[in-house]
Design an enzyme around this catalytic site. Structure first.
Site, mmCIF file in Angstrom:
data_model
loop_
_atom_site.group_PDB
_atom_site.id
_atom_site.type_symbol
_atom_site.label_atom_id
_atom_site.label_comp_id
_atom_site.label_asym_id
_atom_site.label_seq_id
_atom_site.Cartn_x
_atom_site.Cartn_y
_atom_site.Cartn_z
ATOM 1 N N THR A 150 0.845 -1.211 0.036
ATOM 2 C CA THR A 150 -0.035 -0.085 0.189
ATOM 3 C C THR A 150 0.875 1.602 0.024
ATOM 4 O OG1 THR A 150 -1.845 -1.036 1.326
ATOM 5 C CG2 THR A 150 -1.855 1.262 1.320
ATOM 6 N N TYR A 165 5.780 -11.508 6.931
ATOM 7 C CA TYR A 165 4.872 -11.015 5.868
ATOM 8 C C TYR A 165 4.422 -12.084 4.954
ATOM 9 C CZ TYR A 165 2.505 -7.650 2.653
ATOM 10 O OH TYR A 165 1.664 -6.812 1.930
ATOM 11 N N LYS A 203 1.875 -11.138 9.438
ATOM 12 C CA LYS A 203 0.534 -10.310 8.588
ATOM 13 C C LYS A 203 0.295 -11.454 7.745
ATOM 14 C CE LYS A 203 -0.713 -7.020 5.228
ATOM 15 N NZ LYS A 203 -0.347 -5.845 4.431
ATOM 16 N N ILE A 225 -3.707 -5.558 9.870
ATOM 17 C CA ILE A 225 -3.109 -4.449 9.037
ATOM 18 C C ILE A 225 -4.095 -4.313 7.904
ATOM 19 C CG2 ILE A 225 -0.908 -4.024 8.008
ATOM 20 C CD1 ILE A 225 0.657 -5.855 9.859
#
Length: 301
Positions: free
Chosen positions: A50, A138, A166, A208
């Site tokens: 993002t 991640y 995440k 998240i």
């Protein structure tokens, strides 16, 4: 130092506001943090997908982490993404972010080289041993094309400096196997707006969340419902968000979302190459849906 108990609630995966010359837009960044803090977020994750990590220069990444750390200053952890493909570049980025004031690092699964599961395990163990900060794993297979076996995640979760992950694997059975075997000292955070209430119900301690840039309080409400066992209410609220999510991810994130952030007082539509601003039809549809959603949520409040 941050540990897994500090990972909870809603941590927006924030956009990176930029100027026409690809440097950080300070005014828009200040406005973004003022908005998020006023809305009561639990931390921030800059410079993930993002945040356009790969398109932001190394100097500007460090600058943005420093700005994030100063802006948050006790309001919640700052956990920047580390999305480099190679170990040494990733470790150097982590060291830079630590010096800039980050609290932990969100380290992506090594990709492009197509490592084995043993190689992935060794990568994260070595990174954690050498990192100046605790790390979160991640895992995002639809970007990296590599999933981490649940058994490998169970082993990694027992490392004292690997404090969480995440979870962006959209395979719910994979997710259930992960949460069933991770160490109690390890926190799983949902990384999927679309699956968030299911992830929380099954064990995530928060998320998240991309569209929390636009609706932080709504996502906090959703988390409160899901984490307190009010599952049907959480799912009903989540259904209200589906049209917005469909539009926000209709083109590559964060283009659509950046194009409407002026509706919350943040003028940050510029994208970094190779991403482009979304088509006018998509931007207009997203603006209309966001306005309708805000009206519906205000009436329901």
């Amino acid at each position: 130092m941050l540990d897994s108990t500090g990972l909870h609630g809603i941590l927006p995966a924030i956009v990176t506001p930029v100027e026409a010359d690809d440097t950080i837009d300070v005014k828009a960044t200040d406005a973004l943090f003022a908005w998020l803090k006023q809305q009561g977020i639990d931390g921030v994750v800059p410079l993930g997908g993002t945040g356009e990590y790969g398109a932001v220069s190394r100097r500007e990444r460090n600058r943005f982490v420093e700005m994030s750390a100063k802006a948050m200053a006790g309001a919640g952890p700052v956990i920047p993404g580390v999305l480099d493909t190679g170990f040494h570049d990733a470790l150097d980025a982590g060291k830079d972010f630590a010096a800039a004031g980050a609290d932990a690092l969100l380290v992506i699964t090594p990709y492009y080289t197509n490592p084995t599961q043993a190689g992935i395990r060794d990568y994260f163990l070595r990174y954690a041993d050498n990192s100046p900060l605790p790390i979160l794993i991640y895992e995002i297979p639809y970007r990296t094309r590599i999933a981490i076996d649940p058994e490998v995640l169970h082993e990694l979760s027992r490392h004292e400096r690997i404090i969480g992950m995440k979870a962006c694997n959209t395979d719910m059975y994979h997710y259930l196997r992960v949460v069933a075997g991770v160490d109690p000292s390890f926190t799983v955070l949902s990384g999927e707006d679309s699956l968030f209430p299911l992830h929380v119900t099954a064990g995530a301690k928060g998320g998240i969340v991309v569209t929390a840039n636009l609706l932080p309080r709504t996502w906090q409400r959703l988390f409160d419902l899901a984490s307190s066992g009010r599952t049907q209410e959480a799912l009903a609220l989540h259904r209200e968000l589906i049209p917005l999510m469909n539009l926000a991810f209709a083109e590559t994130n964060p283009g659509p979302m950046k194009s409407v952030m002026d509706m919350i007082g943040i003028d940050a539509p510029r994208m970094l190459m190779p991403l482009r601003q979304p088509k006018d039809e998509l931007r207009n549809a997203l603006r209309a849906e966001y306005a309708r959603l805000l009206e519906r949520l205000e009436k329901a409040a």
